[in-house]
Design a protein around this motif. Sequence first.
Motif, PDB file in Angstrom:
ATOM      1  N   ARG A  36       4.029 -11.777   6.589  1.00  0.00           N
ATOM      2  CA  ARG A  36       3.410 -12.851   5.800  1.00  0.00           C
ATOM      3  C   ARG A  36       1.901 -12.697   5.710  1.00  0.00           C
ATOM      4  O   ARG A  36       1.294 -13.121   4.740  1.00  0.00           O
ATOM      5  CB  ARG A  36       3.764 -14.209   6.408  1.00  0.00           C
ATOM      6  CG  ARG A  36       5.208 -14.636   6.154  1.00  0.00           C
ATOM      7  CD  ARG A  36       5.442 -16.056   6.595  1.00  0.00           C
ATOM      8  NE  ARG A  36       5.364 -16.207   8.037  1.00  0.00           N
ATOM      9  CZ  ARG A  36       5.301 -17.374   8.661  1.00  0.00           C
ATOM     10  NH1 ARG A  36       5.281 -18.501   7.968  1.00  0.00           N
ATOM     11  NH2 ARG A  36       5.249 -17.429   9.976  1.00  0.00           N
ATOM     12  N   GLN A  59       3.471  -8.195   1.107  1.00  0.00           N
ATOM     13  CA  GLN A  59       3.550  -9.525   1.687  1.00  0.00           C
ATOM     14  C   GLN A  59       4.878 -10.158   1.303  1.00  0.00           C
ATOM     15  O   GLN A  59       5.256 -10.161   0.128  1.00  0.00           O
ATOM     16  CB  GLN A  59       2.401 -10.400   1.201  1.00  0.00           C
ATOM     17  CG  GLN A  59       1.085 -10.159   1.923  1.00  0.00           C
ATOM     18  CD  GLN A  59       0.024 -11.153   1.493  1.00  0.00           C
ATOM     19  OE1 GLN A  59      -0.609 -10.984   0.463  1.00  0.00           O
ATOM     20  NE2 GLN A  59      -0.146 -12.199   2.276  1.00  0.00           N
ATOM     21  N   ASP A  61       7.541 -13.513   2.617  1.00  0.00           N
ATOM     22  CA  ASP A  61       8.019 -14.564   3.503  1.00  0.00           C
ATOM     23  C   ASP A  61       9.541 -14.468   3.501  1.00  0.00           C
ATOM     24  O   ASP A  61      10.200 -14.820   2.516  1.00  0.00           O
ATOM     25  CB  ASP A  61       7.559 -15.927   2.996  1.00  0.00           C
ATOM     26  CG  ASP A  61       7.910 -17.052   3.969  1.00  0.00           C
ATOM     27  OD1 ASP A  61       8.812 -16.850   4.810  1.00  0.00           O
ATOM     28  OD2 ASP A  61       7.293 -18.126   3.881  1.00  0.00           O
ATOM     29  N   ARG A  63      11.722 -16.149   4.735  1.00  0.00           N
ATOM     30  CA  ARG A  63      12.461 -17.408   4.633  1.00  0.00           C
ATOM     31  C   ARG A  63      12.841 -17.697   3.189  1.00  0.00           C
ATOM     32  O   ARG A  63      13.629 -18.603   2.923  1.00  0.00           O
ATOM     33  CB  ARG A  63      11.608 -18.560   5.174  1.00  0.00           C
ATOM     34  CG  ARG A  63      11.265 -18.445   6.654  1.00  0.00           C
ATOM     35  CD  ARG A  63      10.264 -19.484   7.082  1.00  0.00           C
ATOM     36  NE  ARG A  63       8.987 -19.313   6.369  1.00  0.00           N
ATOM     37  CZ  ARG A  63       7.916 -20.065   6.594  1.00  0.00           C
ATOM     38  NH1 ARG A  63       7.951 -21.025   7.491  1.00  0.00           N
ATOM     39  NH2 ARG A  63       6.809 -19.845   5.917  1.00  0.00           N
TER      40      ARG A  63
END
Length: 275
Positions: A36, A59, A61, A63
Amino acid sequence: MSDAGIALVTGASRSVGKGVALALGSRGWTVYVTARREGPLAETAAGVTERGGHGIAVQCDHRDDAQIAALFDRIADEQHGRLDLLVNNVWAAPEGFAGFTEKFWQRPLSDWDTLIGVGLRAHYVASVHAGQLMVARGSGLIANISSFGTRGHLHSVLYGMSKAGLDKMAADMAVELTGTGVSAVSLWPGLVKNEVMQGFIDRGLDNFQGFGLANAETPEFIGRVVAALAGDPDIAVRSGHTLITAETALDYGITDVDGNQPDSHRELFGGGPLY
């Protein structure tokens, strides 16, 4: 599979992920690395390139399923559909890492979102995308970074659940991957001499919770094991297995960066067979 391929290492800004990426870089791999935070991630990518490989920082994330999908779309576009190795390593600590000293009923339910949502689900999502690329080409390896927390209580209930899930995931993926040319394994490192552990050593400590630090595994040692597995033409015989990195290193004649041979913790966690 050639020794210099295309890899994705998730959660590679530090510790095990960084060590795996650097070890692959030393063998000329093109390595996509995710995290991240941009700064530490860029350092990992640069290190891969300095070692002779090609590091690419993205980059992500983990999730967010859409970000994972976009990551694999980028790899497929830039590498013409080729991905030889996925290392599922990304992990997120629950709020307040010291929370691992509390009992499960004392912890917030949001621990599930990190330890299971990232520590297990995100690996499954990545494996689905990797499987689509790998099966289409007829080769590839999916490697999960798991833990002895499968075998005995380590850190927390949810931590152990997530790691046991990774081992079972590799075992069952291997069944469905039979005949495709794609393999799946799960890895149990021992105590890892990462940035945190190195800080303990610098302060004069020689053990962590009863485990000696002197012969702990460096992150790059784990990477050397992963690279050997990915380059093994007979990897299919290990598909579905959970492997202890220290023991697998002996099979391949691998030593750590200082020439030492890290110890297996199998007996300390009850011995017996693995998946």
